[in-house]
Scaffold this active site. Structure first.
Site, short mmCIF file in Angstrom:
data_model
loop_
_atom_site.label_atom_id
_atom_site.label_comp_id
_atom_site.label_asym_id
_atom_site.label_seq_id
_atom_site.Cartn_x
_atom_site.Cartn_y
_atom_site.Cartn_z
N LYS A 71 0.95 -1.29 0.13
CA LYS A 71 -0.13 0.10 0.07
C LYS A 71 0.89 1.20 0.07
O LYS A 71 0.51 2.09 -0.87
CB LYS A 71 -0.95 0.16 1.14
CG LYS A 71 -1.52 1.39 1.74
CD LYS A 71 -2.20 1.20 2.96
CE LYS A 71 -1.50 1.55 4.02
NZ LYS A 71 -1.40 3.09 4.41
N ASN A 72 1.83 1.22 0.84
CA ASN A 72 2.83 2.25 1.11
C ASN A 72 3.67 2.64 -0.16
O ASN A 72 4.31 3.76 -0.47
CB ASN A 72 3.69 2.48 2.52
CG ASN A 72 2.71 2.55 3.54
OD1 ASN A 72 1.41 2.86 3.30
ND2 ASN A 72 3.25 2.65 4.58
N CYS A 98 -4.75 12.78 14.22
CA CYS A 98 -5.04 11.25 13.82
C CYS A 98 -4.86 10.52 15.15
O CYS A 98 -4.16 11.10 16.14
CB CYS A 98 -4.36 10.65 12.75
SG CYS A 98 -2.77 10.38 12.97
N ASP A 156 5.21 0.52 12.27
CA ASP A 156 4.12 -0.08 11.69
C ASP A 156 3.91 -1.58 11.99
O ASP A 156 2.72 -2.19 11.70
CB ASP A 156 4.02 -0.24 10.14
CG ASP A 156 3.59 1.42 9.62
OD1 ASP A 156 3.17 2.09 10.36
OD2 ASP A 156 3.70 1.31 8.43
N ARG A 166 -8.53 -0.70 5.47
CA ARG A 166 -7.54 0.48 4.61
C ARG A 166 -6.18 -0.23 3.99
O ARG A 166 -5.75 0.78 3.10
CB ARG A 166 -7.26 1.55 5.71
CG ARG A 166 -8.52 2.46 5.92
CD ARG A 166 -8.31 3.52 7.02
NE ARG A 166 -7.02 4.21 6.25
CZ ARG A 166 -6.05 4.67 6.71
NH1 ARG A 166 -6.00 4.68 8.21
NH2 ARG A 166 -5.05 5.33 6.28
C1 UD1 Z 1 4.78 6.82 6.59
C2 UD1 Z 1 3.90 5.51 6.44
C3 UD1 Z 1 3.38 5.07 7.70
C4 UD1 Z 1 4.57 4.80 8.66
C5 UD1 Z 1 5.31 6.04 8.89
C6 UD1 Z 1 6.54 5.80 9.52
C7 UD1 Z 1 3.08 5.92 4.08
C8 UD1 Z 1 1.94 6.18 3.16
N1 UD1 Z 1 2.77 6.02 5.57
O1 UD1 Z 1 4.04 7.84 7.03
O2 UD1 Z 1 2.81 3.76 7.38
O3 UD1 Z 1 4.08 4.45 9.70
O4 UD1 Z 1 5.92 6.66 7.42
O5 UD1 Z 1 7.31 4.90 9.30
O6 UD1 Z 1 4.13 5.69 3.56
N2 UD1 Z 1 6.98 14.43 11.14
C9 UD1 Z 1 7.08 15.79 11.37
N3 UD1 Z 1 6.93 16.95 10.36
C10 UD1 Z 1 6.60 16.52 8.98
C11 UD1 Z 1 6.55 15.15 8.68
C12 UD1 Z 1 6.86 14.29 9.54
O7 UD1 Z 1 7.39 16.21 12.49
O8 UD1 Z 1 6.47 17.25 8.28
C13 UD1 Z 1 7.03 13.44 11.91
C14 UD1 Z 1 5.71 12.67 12.36
O9 UD1 Z 1 4.93 13.33 13.14
C15 UD1 Z 1 6.38 11.45 12.69
C16 UD1 Z 1 7.59 11.30 12.12
O10 UD1 Z 1 7.98 12.34 11.75
O11 UD1 Z 1 6.43 11.53 14.06
C17 UD1 Z 1 7.68 10.25 10.94
O12 UD1 Z 1 6.48 10.51 10.03
P1 UD1 Z 1 6.55 10.18 8.41
O13 UD1 Z 1 7.79 9.31 8.25
O14 UD1 Z 1 6.52 11.56 7.87
O15 UD1 Z 1 5.25 9.38 8.26
P2 UD1 Z 1 4.39 9.28 7.03
O16 UD1 Z 1 5.20 9.52 5.94
O17 UD1 Z 1 3.00 9.93 7.29
#
Ligand code: UD1
Length: 442
Positions: free
Chosen positions: A22-23, A119, A315, A407
């Protein structure tokens, strides 16, 4: 809303096939917005998040056909973008909608994307995506719950972002993917440091290269992207889902079965395999796409800390917690990626697990005899952890609100039944898509 009914205690035996990730499929679909030519994707899993992404692409003006194609194939044609907008109604059910921001800015020079908001598993901001785009020449304001972005200068439509030197303060997976896509069509070179190294990022880089992008360094923490003026169509098969594969590995281990997991990439499961070895679970990498897991003589407790790839994935944390409830001794789990990602712990405690949670640390004392009851799910991976707990609990476990699991896990009931689990879906009244912004997670 649907529920799962599980009668625990059955050891899983046989072979289960892993679906596409999915990711990986989510950024691959968003990347189709970068070109006017057709993009054909294979191995796309049948899960709700990808239906949401299809709706989002259709809203933006892309033609997405799935129905006439073989299962798992998507044909996307974004000849013209009629609206560079990702509306709240779609974004609220799936945070990964933010993946349209980079491609829209690159192709159209403007974008209006709803802020994903909170979330169940934490605040999860997108500030790093935005500041990186600003470095590339985007002007961004957030107002009325929307990110409104345009390439700096007069008449943004058609203007290009500029390459930049970006250092992420924190590793972000979708942030890295957004910048990869934005930089692919930008003017000049982008260097992205402290980039995510997840296999899904590498998969996206490979797809973009097939479209004509000039990218190097994927798989390392420094990415170099030399922007090109135009990208073309391509055909790409998304990688197998390492989280689904890991979930089945733990399902085999927790039920003391003999399970072969096929269509996976064992290389992507290094941290999970190493952790399983520490808990005493016998495993065999059969070949490049297959792993076999067997009953442990004794399941030993082991501490685990979630980390970015190649560390142990956040995850997989809920599934590991389920396993730790059955291990002899004390396992300390530390969640370093997401705040507030222990909502499943209290449900496991209601099933008889001994868990104490303090901030980012959870201490699990095992083994505990779990007994079935009705449990509520809070997010996608928490649901998977509760399914594993149900598979080993005595009596009947009812998992409520399984729209979370739908999902991201394709046919989980059918797949688990195929290897001997006693699990069924009970169809309930009410719209399956009902999901509040507060519970929309990954
Ligand atoms: C992706 C994955 C999700 C997984 C996560 C961490 C997808 C669609 N989803 O989510 O399944 O659990 O990586 O491996 O690929 N953060 C900030 N600022 C930002 C962006 C992130 O502070 O602008 C923080 C987030 O709050 C979190 C951490 O960084 O604590 C990691 O988040 P991130 O890697 O961005 O997660 P996603 O890409 O949303």
């Amino acid at each position: 809303m649907d529920k799962f009914l599980i009668r625990g205690g059955k050891a899983l035996r046989g072979t289960v096939k892993v679906s596409g990730a999915k990711n990986s499929a989510l950024p691959a679909m968003a990347a189709a917005l970068l070109t006017a030519e057709p993009v054909k994707l294979h191995n796309v899993p049948k899960v709700r998040d990808l239906i949401t992404m299809s709706k989002l692409l259709a809203f933006i003006g892309a033609r997405v056909s799935v129905t006439e194609l073989p299962a798992g194939d998507y044909l996307i044609e974004a000849r013209a973008l009629n609206d560079a907008e990702a509306p709240y109604d779609l974004v609220k059910t799936m945070r990964a909608s933010i993946l349209t921001l980079g491609p829209l800015m690159a192709r159209a020079g403007v974008a209006r994307v709803s802020l994903p908001g909170g979330c169940a598993i934490g605040a999860r901001p997108v500030d790093l995506h935005l500041s990186a785009l600003e470095k590339m020449g985007a002007e961004i304001v957030t107002s009325h719950g929307y990110i409104e972005a345009k390439v700096h200068g007069n008449g943004s439509r058609g203007r290009r972002l500029k390459g930049a030197h970006i250092v992420f303060e924190k590793i972000t997976v979708t942030g890295t993917e957004n910048i990869l896509m934005a930089a692919a069509l930008a003017e000049g070179e982008t260097i992205l440091e402290n980039a995510a190294r997840e296999p899904e990022v590498t998969d996206l880089a490979e797809m973009l290269r097939k479209m004509g992008a000039q990218i190097s360094g994927d798989g390392s923490s420094t990415l170099r992207i030399r922007g090109v003026e135009k990208l073309h169509g391509t055909e790409h098969s998304v990688i197998p889902d390492r989280i689904e594969a890991g979930t089945f590995l733990l399902a085999g281990a927790i039920t003391g079965g003999d399970l072969t997991i096929a269509n996976c990439v064992p290389e992507h499961l290094g941290a999970v395999v190493a952790k399983m070895e520490q808990t005493g679970v016998p495993m065999e990498i059969v070949d490049k796409t297959t792993i076999r897991v067997r009953r442990a003589k004794k399941l030993a407790a082991s501490d685990m800390t979630t980390e970015e790839y190649p560390g142990f994935a956040t995850d997989m944390q809920a599934q590991y917690m389920a396993l730790a409830t059955q291990a002899e001794g004390t396992s300390a789990i530390t969640e370093t990626i997401c705040e507030n990602r222990y909502l499943h712990a209290s449900e496991m405690m209601r099933m008889g697990a001994h868990i104490s949670v303090e901030g980012r640390r959870a201490v699990v004392r095992g083994p505990a005899a779990l007994s079935g009851t009705t449990v509520q799910t809070s997010d996608l991976r928490a649901s998977a952890g509760l399914v594993l707990a149900g598979l080993v609990a005595s009596g009947e476990t009812i998992i409520d609100r399984v729209y979370h699991i739908d999902r991201g896990y394709e046919g989980i009931v059918e797949k688990l039944r195929g290897v001997g689990a006693n699990i069924e879906r009970i169809h309930g009244p009410g719209p399956e898509t009902k999901q509040s912004a507060l519970t929309a997670a990954r």
